[in-house]
Design an enzyme around this catalytic site. Structure first.
Site: not given
Lengths: 245, 441
Positions: A137, A150
């Site tokens: 990501s 995250y």
């Protein structure tokens, strides 16, 4: 000519399904792996009917690290390529207070994906060819207040993928890192995302097949993200601490 | 968010939900007092909008089973006809009935009981439907077919989503030998000649006429009547015969922006129509056309609805009974030609006999056209309603966006029975659209 299969880990997700469709449309048999794999029966028949390819379902738990070697051993055929779409966004404010929740996010985005790709990597290395694709990501490019738990796990996964690529580069095995940016999925449904920066899952799926075919290393699905992340990475820490993005 | 049909009129604020599976849909249906299902949003008006809750079947789009012996495909309601063609035409199968766009879902095709160029021969979409699964207000799913729950089956076909949510269906495909259609074009002087042409060619598999609504006088309703037949493999040239399902890829075009309103006016449309008629006349005779160009010429221009500008457009489609078709068409075409109101896409088609609970088609002639939305065309549309009623005709709900409840009630004596069923089965409170409210269904 029959093509060899592609394994999708985390096949229930929108990106996982779109990736399976994209490879199946090129004629690859598909191995769908997820928890409660039996509930993917409708997707199995759908992909199989649409593209006239074999599709099989495989029980897979990314967090059950002990099972990963045996999972790979029990695949009916070692796939030509494996795409790991496993991930968990979690809730940042919960992650800040609840260490267990934070750990689950970190394990789901780093430990689990890294473990299964490591198991596959060893088999691919021994065989002498294959492609491993990890969906990481842009959140891993720089820690931000809004999602650093995250993001930190994704940062770890990105580093793992780059190291794996480096290790296997001379062994015939290629590793692709995908940094999708915003994607219109179940996770982001209801969020007000800018349309120009938001990819559809189908775009991500196609971009992955292209990256595998062209042996690309790191891809951003929409190229504008490369620029955005370059800017975000280069904002001085002092300034960065005063803004909220 | 703002929601509209393909005609982009009216635009309404609506809560949209996109459940991922039947369980999520079930939960949603149980929690919402009123809602309407929506497929791919190809109905022109407000058929698939409920401001309180609109539930899209876009994620319920999986193909579940196919039987190559019978051509029966089982699929979820959100599967597009285009997806079915992409998957099965290369294996020698094609939809038995298809409307003029492939971007419709199976659920939408059933709800509107759509028709195609072969209605006179094969009937409406119902002809290919073996069974339908419908979710009721309680969240439970009932399978209906001609033999099982026949009343639900009858009213779900053409029922505009007002009997529940279509979740799954089994339809039959037709075997085809190639992806090609042999098209024959006949230019004719006026609509009477077009009708004669339809009557004389009842045996053709596909028939439709493009009609110039602006021509008047002796040219009233001058048309290009087009017939089509599936091409057999043996009739293809040597090169095509090797790959009978491969057709040339065309570039996708897209209407680049909302055209300003003045672009479409009497003059531009008249010019377009004259050129189109002349081009069609030059092509008179037989040609080989691929399936996409033949069935879906407008799909090649993505978002073509934008050429009507930001205010959107209204479709008008009526069907007139056979015995009053000539008089009715004459009256309709005279009013349209006199108003010189622009319509690029006027279509005339002969329907075959059909007897159904609430579907649109009946034996006779159907006329479809579209107009940019403005005060003048809205008045014209009311006038067309009146003429249609005067000739015993009725209206296609998938196209409607502005008809009054009174007009609708006067157009169809089946409405009372449908209303009664809606009440008795608790459909009325649970399933409603902006259209069903407007039409007091």
């Amino acid at each position: 000519m029959t093509k060899s299969p592609v394994l999708v880990l985390g096949a229930r997700s929108d990106i996982g399904k779109a990736t399976a469709h994209a490879f199946a449309s090129l004629g690859h048999p598909i191995q769908l792996a997820a928890r409660r794999a039996g509930t993917l029966e409708a997707d199995r028949s759908d992909i199989s009917l649409r593209y006239n390819v074999e599709v099989s379902l495989h029980e897979f738990d990314a967090l059950d690290i002990q099972s990963h070697n045996s999972f790979v051993d029990h695949l009916p055929e070692l796939p030509e390529a494996a795409v790991c779409v496993v991930g968990l966004m979690g809730d940042q404010s919960e992650n800040e207070r609840d260490l267990e929740a934070a750990t689950r996010v970190m394990r789901s985005n780093f430990e689990g994906p890294a473990s299964i790709l490591a198991a596959l990597a060893n088999c691919f290395e021994e065989r002498g060819y294959g492609t491993l694709v990890g969906i990481s990501s842009v959140a891993g490019e720089r820690g931000r207040a809004t999602n650093y738990v995250y993001g930190s796990a994704k940062a770890g996964f990105t580093a793992f993928l780059s190291g794996l690529r480096n290790r296997l580069a001379q062994k015939g095995v290629h590793v692709v890192t995908v940094l999708p940016g915003f994607v219109a999925t179940q996770l982001t449904e209801g969020m007000d995302l800018p349309a120009k920066l938001t990819a559809q899952p189908e775009e991500v799926g196609k971009a992955i097949t292209r990256a595998v075919e062209k042996k690309q290393n790191v891809i951003y699905v929409r190229s504008v993200w490369r620029l955005i992340m370059m800017i975000i990475r280069n904002i001085p820490e002092k300034t960065f601490n005063r803004i909220n993005i | 968010m703002k929601l509209s049909g393909w005609g982009r009129y009216p635009i309404l604020e609506a809560n949209i939900h996109a459940p991922r599976n039947v369980a999520a849909l079930q939960e949603f249906v149980r929690s919402e007092p009123t809602l309407i299902a929506r497929g791919n949003g190809r109905a022109y008006g407000d058929s698939a909008i409920n401001s309180a809750a609109t539930v899209t079947t876009c994620h319920l789009n999986r193909m579940l089973a196919f039987d190559p012996e019978t051509g029966q495909l089982t699929a979820e309601a959100g599967v597009l006809l285009g997806d079915i063609i992409a998957a099965f035409l290369p294996r020698g199968w094609f939809p038995i009935v298809t409307p003029g766009t492939k971007f419709v879902t199976l659920g939408g095709a059933i709800a509107a009981d759509v028709h195609g160029k072969n209605h006179h021969k094969d009937g409406s979409f119902r002809s290919c439907v073996d069974w339908i699964d419908v979710m009721g207000a309680s969240g439970s799913v009932a399978r209906c077919s001609r033999a099982e729950n026949p009343m639900l089956f009858e009213y779900t076909l053409g029922g505009m989503g007002l009997t529940g949510i279509i979740t799954q269906t089994a339809i039959r495909l037709r075997p085809v030998e190639t992806a090609w259609i042999c098209q024959t074009i006949h230019p004719v002087r006026n609509f009477k000649a077009a009708m004669d042409m339809f009557e004389a060619n009842q045996g053709a598999t596909y028939s439709v006429a493009w009609i110039d609504c602006l021509a008047g006088g002796a040219d009233l309703g001058r048309s290009l009547v087009m017939f089509g037949e599936h091409v057999r493999r043996d009739d293809l040239s040597e090169t095509h015969r090797q790959m009978p399902f491969i057709v040339p890829k065309k570039p996708k075009r897209k209407a680049p922006f909302d055209f300003p309103g003045f672009v479409l006016n009497g003059l531009t449309v008249r010019t377009f129509n004259a050129l189109y008629y002349r081009a069609g006349s030059r092509k008179a005779g037989q040609q080989l056309v691929d399936w996409d160009a033949y069935f879906y010429p407008l799909d090649a221009i993505l978002e073509w609805n934008r050429i009507y500008g930001r205010k959107g457009f209204a479709q008008f489609q009526c069907v007139l009974p056979l015995d009053s078709s000539e008089a009715g068409l004459s009256a309709l075409l005279k009013v349209i030609s006199k108003a010189q109101a622009g319509s690029f896409l006027a279509v005339l088609k002969r329907f075959g006999a059909q007897d159904s609970a609430f579907s649109f088609p009946m034996e006779g002639y159907t006329l479809a056209l579209d107009f940019p939305i403005n005060a003048k065309t809205l008045r014209l549309l009311t006038e067309l309603d009146r003429i249609t009623l005067g000739h015993g005709g009725r209206f296609y709900l998938a196209k409607d966006s502005r008809m009054s409840a009174e007009t609708f009630a006067a157009s169809d004596n089946r409405i009372k029975a449908f209303r009664a069923e809606r009440k008795d089965n608790n459909w009325r409170d649970a399933f409603a659209s902006a259209q069903s409210e407007r039409l007091a269904l």
